[in-house]
Scaffold this motif. Structure first.
Motif, PDB file in Angstrom:
ATOM      1  N   ARG A  52       0.828  -1.203   0.000  1.00  0.00           N
ATOM      2  CA  ARG A  52       0.000   0.000   0.000  1.00  0.00           C
ATOM      3  C   ARG A  52       0.871   1.265   0.000  1.00  0.00           C
ATOM      4  N   THR A  53       1.934   1.236   0.763  1.00  0.00           N
ATOM      5  CA  THR A  53       2.833   2.389   0.802  1.00  0.00           C
ATOM      6  C   THR A  53       3.458   2.639  -0.572  1.00  0.00           C
ATOM      7  N   MET A  54       3.877   1.551  -1.233  1.00  0.00           N
ATOM      8  CA  MET A  54       4.428   1.697  -2.571  1.00  0.00           C
ATOM      9  C   MET A  54       3.369   2.200  -3.553  1.00  0.00           C
ATOM     10  N   ALA A  55       2.154   1.695  -3.429  1.00  0.00           N
ATOM     11  CA  ALA A  55       1.078   2.140  -4.305  1.00  0.00           C
ATOM     12  C   ALA A  55       0.849   3.648  -4.167  1.00  0.00           C
ATOM     13  N   LEU A  56       0.841   4.122  -2.933  1.00  0.00           N
ATOM     14  CA  LEU A  56       0.647   5.558  -2.702  1.00  0.00           C
ATOM     15  C   LEU A  56       1.809   6.372  -3.273  1.00  0.00           C
ATOM     16  N   ALA A  57       3.023   5.843  -3.140  1.00  0.00           N
ATOM     17  CA  ALA A  57       4.192   6.551  -3.685  1.00  0.00           C
ATOM     18  C   ALA A  57       4.119   6.642  -5.204  1.00  0.00           C
ATOM     19  N   LEU A  58       3.650   5.588  -5.846  1.00  0.00           N
ATOM     20  CA  LEU A  58       3.533   5.596  -7.306  1.00  0.00           C
ATOM     21  C   LEU A  58       2.361   6.455  -7.773  1.00  0.00           C
ATOM     22  N   LEU A  59       1.322   6.517  -6.964  1.00  0.00           N
ATOM     23  CA  LEU A  59       0.161   7.318  -7.327  1.00  0.00           C
ATOM     24  C   LEU A  59       0.401   8.815  -7.178  1.00  0.00           C
ATOM     25  N   ALA A  60       1.354   9.200  -6.327  1.00  0.00           N
ATOM     26  CA  ALA A  60       1.569  10.625  -6.052  1.00  0.00           C
ATOM     27  C   ALA A  60       1.840  11.436  -7.320  1.00  0.00           C
ATOM     28  N   PRO A  61       2.812  11.058  -8.168  1.00  0.00           N
ATOM     29  CA  PRO A  61       3.012  11.840  -9.386  1.00  0.00           C
ATOM     30  C   PRO A  61       1.866  11.704 -10.370  1.00  0.00           C
ATOM     31  N   LEU A  62       1.205  10.548 -10.399  1.00  0.00           N
ATOM     32  CA  LEU A  62       0.067  10.362 -11.302  1.00  0.00           C
ATOM     33  C   LEU A  62      -1.098  11.269 -10.906  1.00  0.00           C
ATOM     34  N   ALA A  63      -1.379  11.331  -9.609  1.00  0.00           N
ATOM     35  CA  ALA A  63      -2.449  12.205  -9.126  1.00  0.00           C
ATOM     36  C   ALA A  63      -2.113  13.669  -9.378  1.00  0.00           C
ATOM     37  N   THR A  64      -0.844  14.018  -9.262  1.00  0.00           N
ATOM     38  CA  THR A  64      -0.407  15.387  -9.546  1.00  0.00           C
ATOM     39  C   THR A  64      -0.619  15.727 -11.012  1.00  0.00           C
ATOM     40  N   ALA A  65      -0.322  14.774 -11.887  1.00  0.00           N
ATOM     41  CA  ALA A  65      -0.550  14.982 -13.313  1.00  0.00           C
ATOM     42  C   ALA A  65      -2.036  15.194 -13.603  1.00  0.00           C
ATOM     43  N   CYS A  66      -2.887  14.492 -12.874  1.00  0.00           N
ATOM     44  CA  CYS A  66      -4.330  14.680 -13.036  1.00  0.00           C
ATOM     45  C   CYS A  66      -4.746  16.093 -12.622  1.00  0.00           C
ATOM     46  N   GLY A  67      -4.165  16.573 -11.529  1.00  0.00           N
ATOM     47  CA  GLY A  67      -4.452  17.938 -11.094  1.00  0.00           C
ATOM     48  C   GLY A  67      -4.075  18.950 -12.144  1.00  0.00           C
ATOM     49  N   TYR A  68      -2.917  18.745 -12.762  1.00  0.00           N
ATOM     50  CA  TYR A  68      -2.485  19.640 -13.833  1.00  0.00           C
ATOM     51  C   TYR A  68      -3.432  19.565 -15.025  1.00  0.00           C
ATOM     52  N   ALA A  69      -3.839  18.355 -15.405  1.00  0.00           N
ATOM     53  CA  ALA A  69      -4.702  18.177 -16.577  1.00  0.00           C
ATOM     54  C   ALA A  69      -6.046  18.883 -16.390  1.00  0.00           C
ATOM     55  N   VAL A  70      -6.618  18.767 -15.196  1.00  0.00           N
ATOM     56  CA  VAL A  70      -7.893  19.426 -14.933  1.00  0.00           C
ATOM     57  C   VAL A  70      -7.718  20.938 -14.960  1.00  0.00           C
ATOM     58  N   SER A  71      -6.632  21.435 -14.383  1.00  0.00           N
ATOM     59  CA  SER A  71      -6.357  22.870 -14.396  1.00  0.00           C
ATOM     60  C   SER A  71      -6.200  23.390 -15.826  1.00  0.00           C
TER      61      SER A  71
END
Length: 214
Positions: A52-71
């Protein structure tokens, strides 16, 4: 009111020492690299942690990219001109004013910073004390150098943070399962990327039977 606050901040920026202006110019363009470094540090740390910790670490940049895309998508809806071009009598910005078509609302830099701050805090508990000030500093720097209104960066921070939070919450379970599958495989490259997780410790049960448990 927002326009007056923009002018006040820009007037203040113009009155600061030259070295501080240069530092602000550097930070507003390159500061996002600090978040990239934190993504890498979080991933490296998670290689020896649970799935789970690794999953969250990998999701962090992906979720950030989503924030940028919506913006970025919202920019095409609002078409707000940059204050360095729209505010009459405003001092010249500290950096070059983006061209027409590179709209002002919301601030992509602030959205990325807000998303990264939230995603990193979810992936690596205890980092919010660092990521939150960095995100606020990034947002403020966009007004300080003269290329955004205060409401642009406020919206960017909130938008990026909300999108990142929603993305991480939605994808944590499938991402955790994916990491578990990757760690169970035999590919050396995949194992290096996903990490092997917590080291197993060998214990001896009564009767001399060895048992390996995490």
């Amino acid at each position: 009111m927002d326009q007056n606050l923009y002018l006040d901040i820009l007037d203040h920026a113009r009155g600061t020492p030259h070295w501080l202006q240069q530092l602000a110019e550097l930070w507003t363009e390159a500061g996002l690299l600090v978040f990239a470094a934190l993504f890498l540090a979080g991933w490296w740390r998670a290689r020896a942690a649970g799935a789970r910790t690794m999953a969250l670490a990998l999701l962090a940049p992906l979720a950030t990219a989503c924030g940028y895309a919506v913006s970025e998508a919202l920019k095409t809806v609002f078409d707000e001109e940059r204050p360095c071009r729209a505010v009459a009598g405003a001092p010249a910005p500290l950096v070059e004013c983006p061209p027409t078509g590179d709209w002002s609302f919301p601030s992509n830099h602030a959205a990325i910073a807000g998303a990264a701050a939230v995603a990193l805090a979810l992936a690596w508990r205890g980092t919010l004390w660092l990521t939150a000030p960095l995100a606020l500093l990034m947002a403020y720097s966009r007004v300080f150098v003269g290329v955004h209104y205060p409401h642009d960066v406020a919206a960017g921070l909130l938008l990026g943070g909300a999108v990142a939070y929603a993305a991480v919450r939605a994808w944590t379970r499938p991402a955790t399962a994916l990491v578990g599958t990757a760690r169970a495989g035999r590919s050396a490259a995949v194992l290096w990327c996903a990490g092997r997780g917590p080291r197993q410790r060998a214990t001896v049960r009564p009767g001399g039977v060895r048992d390996r448990s995490r």
